[in-house]
Scaffold this active site. Structure first.
Site, PDB file in Angstrom:
ATOM      1  N   ASP A  42      25.571  83.975  79.349  1.00  0.00           N
ATOM      2  CA  ASP A  42      25.039  85.330  79.396  1.00  0.00           C
ATOM      3  C   ASP A  42      25.603  86.065  80.612  1.00  0.00           C
ATOM      4  O   ASP A  42      26.772  85.885  80.949  1.00  0.00           O
ATOM      5  CB  ASP A  42      23.502  85.263  79.445  1.00  0.00           C
ATOM      6  N   HIS A  68      19.968  90.921  81.919  1.00  0.00           N
ATOM      7  CA  HIS A  68      19.937  90.300  80.593  1.00  0.00           C
ATOM      8  C   HIS A  68      19.887  88.773  80.687  1.00  0.00           C
ATOM      9  O   HIS A  68      19.073  88.113  80.019  1.00  0.00           O
ATOM     10  CB  HIS A  68      21.165  90.764  79.806  1.00  0.00           C
ATOM     11  N   SER A 105      18.590  89.435  71.167  1.00  0.00           N
ATOM     12  CA  SER A 105      18.882  88.699  72.409  1.00  0.00           C
ATOM     13  C   SER A 105      17.637  88.052  72.982  1.00  0.00           C
ATOM     14  O   SER A 105      17.711  87.023  73.648  1.00  0.00           O
ATOM     15  CB  SER A 105      19.471  89.649  73.460  1.00  0.00           C
TER      16      SER A 105
END
Length: 763
Positions: free
Chosen positions: A142, A215, A542
């Site tokens: 990620d 994220h 996600s």
């Protein structure tokens, strides 16, 4: 072993006619050739030197730019990544041992309540099972991680497993000391990113595994963040935050960079490294910016197969391109593909119009209600395009002191709020054109998101009223909403690449998920937003992906001998399709019942998945024969396994793959046509047990199962059955797809597989 990284400045400034390729070579031929020449150079350098020599002679240029090596691979697969000109690529293809070259591509990034919603809290739950292991390692590919976050503390954790071969790389604002017994690995990869012509601004992000996007920190903590009390965002969603397998170890592989995203070269290299490091689960909340590709052209599918072959469970997000058909990506059958759905927590608002109408929206704003204020929209707010609140198009003279209506699209909702505030607006209504999705964002001013039906009414009111007004009231956090519901944005099937496999596989919490956030990043990611938070709420497939990754780690810790396919089967066959109101799970795109093309087998249930009764197991060899059934040629098959030649006579049809769901494809005008599939189940429930089949037939199809009863005498016993699907004669046009299910029942065990039948012109 992963051999080399060529992070050199010339990568980003090389000639424009070059492109990065992931190259697969035949290990035996290359090794024999270069060993026989007595070449002292590493094989990949020798190969590229020979390519450079040939092309420079052909071009008759003394200063021809040589190929640029980025990465080299020797274990999980044999090959390298390099930047090549078109002529260099042609020269490379002539070398004995060349297999394939696939161009690099860009990819993009696709919780206090969700553990409880999934049934994981409580003193007697699966979290507290006495036979759980604590050494499961989840690899998160990620944007990196914020290592100091309280979610990644290691209080009370045992030593790092001796089998771990990874490391914590030193980089900008990151040192090996940032790792601990919880965060046991951290690496970053950017060779492909630079080779694509991108630059990394080190004043805005770190050349290391440290996260500035948020994220990666969010997804890592969702999968395996430690227990944290009183987690919240501005007081919203307050409670105990925890990852799905909160005692698991985390290894982070940073591949995505602010600006242009991530490249398949860097992701592939990170996955290969993770395999070598020794992870048990790989979690990738990443999607291609294009539609799904054939598996032999998709190096993430290839790398995932190599991971599967090494016993690693691989989870990908399905994508955020819903609600349109054929948008699901990451659809290889050895990958767990995850859709996104809601939980029973919401953040409601009340929008009251000047005519007295009221509508419910969603917002993370926690201030007081706005007064009844004038509304502006489109041409009453600025020039053409002002309805999207595009930078520079809102007129401060028209907007100041008013509520602005902004359509979704073109850029983020938070940026729209920024434009409204810069123009002097004091509130924002975000309106939608389709679906009732209320997955919202953090804003820097009072704002709320409205679903399509409310949005339509608001537009009608504004366009028919001379001086429209509205107010927004914010109600905080509420619980008990009808859930789950499949999110509008969640990508849908059917499977564009492999229509004989239903995708996505399952759905999981992916709407308004609270999880860890970097201390250096605002909750909106806007520069002008100076607020800092420990936790943030965001949405996407996600967010759904790491829920399943963490649950897979939970199952792995309980059943150490289960294969990745066994874990996947358990998650799929125990998934549920009835919501907390006793009704079929709804699809927010149309508010009808969600089909398997939206939610796969259903919503994950970790408790039931730990005791599935039966499993559909699949080996790496089974998958190779499946690829043969897709008519892959030798060079395409060799991307997955070296030296394998498909049998001349097919041993199986694509639909015979021992998958826990059934995708049936008929020609559009097929009548009374029979398709028969074989399945084999393994008993992991009660030694002596009998299972009876129950079938819910799809419309227009008759289903026959033989035998109707499976009687097991011991654990581990395998029994097979065949199921025939008969496309009935149709006198009138019916839907292009219809759905049903096949379920094996024994006592409390319910082993369910969805059936999706499609009548297709292309079949």
């Amino acid at each position: 072993m992963l051999l080399s990284l060529a992070f050199i400045a010339v990568i980003s400034t090389a000639s424009a006619d070059k492109q990065t390729y992931i190259v697969r070579m035949d290990k035996t031929m290359i090794t024999n050739t270069y060993n026989s020449l007595g070449n002292s150079k590493p094989w990949h350098e020798a190969v590229l030197d020979s390519v450079a020599d040939v092309t420079s002679q052909e071009e008759q240029e003394l200063e021809a730019t040589p190929p640029e090596l980025l990465y080299s691979y020797e274990t999980a697969f044999f090959g390298f990544a390099a930047k090549l000109s078109a002529k260099q690529l042609e020269s490379l293809k002539k070398i004995d041992g060349f297999v394939s070259a696939i161009p690099d591509k860009m990819l993009s990034l696709h919780t206090t309540r969700s553990p409880q919603f999934l049934g994981l809290q409580g003193s007697k739950g699966l979290w507290h099972s006495s036979d759980l292991q604590s050494d499961v390692i989840i690899g998160v590919v990620d944007t990196g991680i914020w290592p100091e976050h309280v979610s990644f503390q290691d209080h009370g954790m045992p030593p790092v497993p001796a089998r771990w071969r990874g490391t914590c790389e030193k980089g900008t604002k990151f040192s090996p000391s940032n790792c601990n017994k919880k965060l046991i690995g951290a690496r970053s990869f950017y060779g492909g990113y630079l080779a694509a012509g991108n630059k990394i601004n080190e004043t805005e992000q770190y050349l290391s595994a440290r996260d500035t996007s948020g994220h990666g920190t969010h997804t890592a903590s969702t999968a395996a963040g430690n227990l944290v009390e009183n987690a919240n965002l501005f007081g919203l969603a307050n409670g105990s935050a925890a990852g799905m397998r909160y005692t698991a170890r985390i290894a982070v592989y940073k591949v995505c960079w602010r600006g242009s995203g991530c490249t398949s070269v860097d992701i592939l290299t990170a996955m290969v490294q993770a395999i070598e490091d020794g992870v048990d689960v790989l979690s990738l909340s990443l999607v291609s910016v294009s539609e799904a590709e054939p598996y032999y052209q998709d190096y993430l599918a290839i790398a995932s197969f190599l991971a599967f072959k090494s016993g690693i469970f691989v989870t990908f997000s399905a994508g955020n391109s819903g609600p349109y058909k054929y948008t699901a990506v990451n659809t290889a059958p050895w990958i767990m593909t995850v859709a996104a759905s809601t939980i029973d927590r919401s953040f409601p608002t009340t929008v009251k119009l000047g005519n007295g109408q009221t509508f419910e929206g969603s917002s993370f704003y926690t201030g007081k209600a706005t007064k009844l204020l004038p509304i502006v929209y489109g041409t009453t707010a600025g020039g053409e395009g002002a309805e999207y609140c595009i930078p520079g198009l809102l007129n401060p003279k028209l907007v100041k002191g008013k509520i602005v209506i902004c359509e979704r699209g073109f850029f983020s909702l938070a940026e729209k709020g920024e434009q409204v505030k810069l123009a002097g607006g004091v509130g924002m209504l975000i309106v939608s054109t389709e679906g009732e999705d209320l997955a919202t964002k953090v804003h820097i001013l009072p704002a709320t998101l409205l679903g399509a039906s409310a949005s339509k009414a608001v537009r009608k009111y504004v366009n028919s009223t001379k001086a429209p007004t509205a107010s927004i009231a914010f109600k905080g956090t509420t619980y008990g909403s009808r859930a789950p519901k499949v999110a509008v944005f969640s990508s849908r099937g059917p499977n564009l690449v492999g229509p004989d496999v239903i995708k996505p596989d399952v759905t999981a919490p992916g709407v308004d998920i609270l999880a860890a956030w970097p201390a250096g990043t605002s909750p909106t990611r806007l520069k002008q937003d100076k607020r800092r938070v420990l936790f943030n709420i965001i949405s996407g497939t996600s967010m759904a992906c790491p829920h399943v990754s963490g649950i897979a780690a939970l199952l792995k810790s309980k059943h150490r001998n289960w294969s990745p396919a066994a874990i996947k089967s358990a998650l799929m066959t125990t998934a549920y399709t009835i919501d907390n109101r006793g009704k079929p799970i709804a699809d927010l795109a149309n508010y009808g019942s969600a089909t398997p093309f939206a939610l796969g087998s259903g919503h994950v249930d970790p408790i039931k998945a730990s005791i599935p009764g039966l499993i559909y197991d699949i080996t790496a060899e089974n998958y190779i024969y499946y690829l043969c059934s897709l008519n892959y040629n030798y060079s395409q098959i060799s991307l997955f396994v070296e030296g394998f030649i498909c049998p001349e006579k097919a041993t199986m049809e694509p639909g015979d793959l021992n998958y826990p769901s059934f995708a049936v494809n008929f020609k559009r005008k097929a009548q009374n046509i029979t398709v028969t599939y074989k399945r084999t189940v393994t008993n992991v429930g009660i030694p002596r047990s009998s299972y009876k089949v129950l079938v819910e037939e799809p419309k227009g199809v008759s289903v026959i199962v033989k035998p109707k009863i499976l009687s097991f005498k011991k654990l581990g016993e395998k029994l097979s059955y065949k199921v025939s699907f008969i496309g009935l004669s149709r006198k009138k046009t019916v839907a292009r797809s219809s759905f049903g299910s096949l379920m094996w029942v024994s006592g409390t065990y319910r082993v369910r597989s969805p059936i999706a039948v499609t009548w297709n012109e292309l079949v």
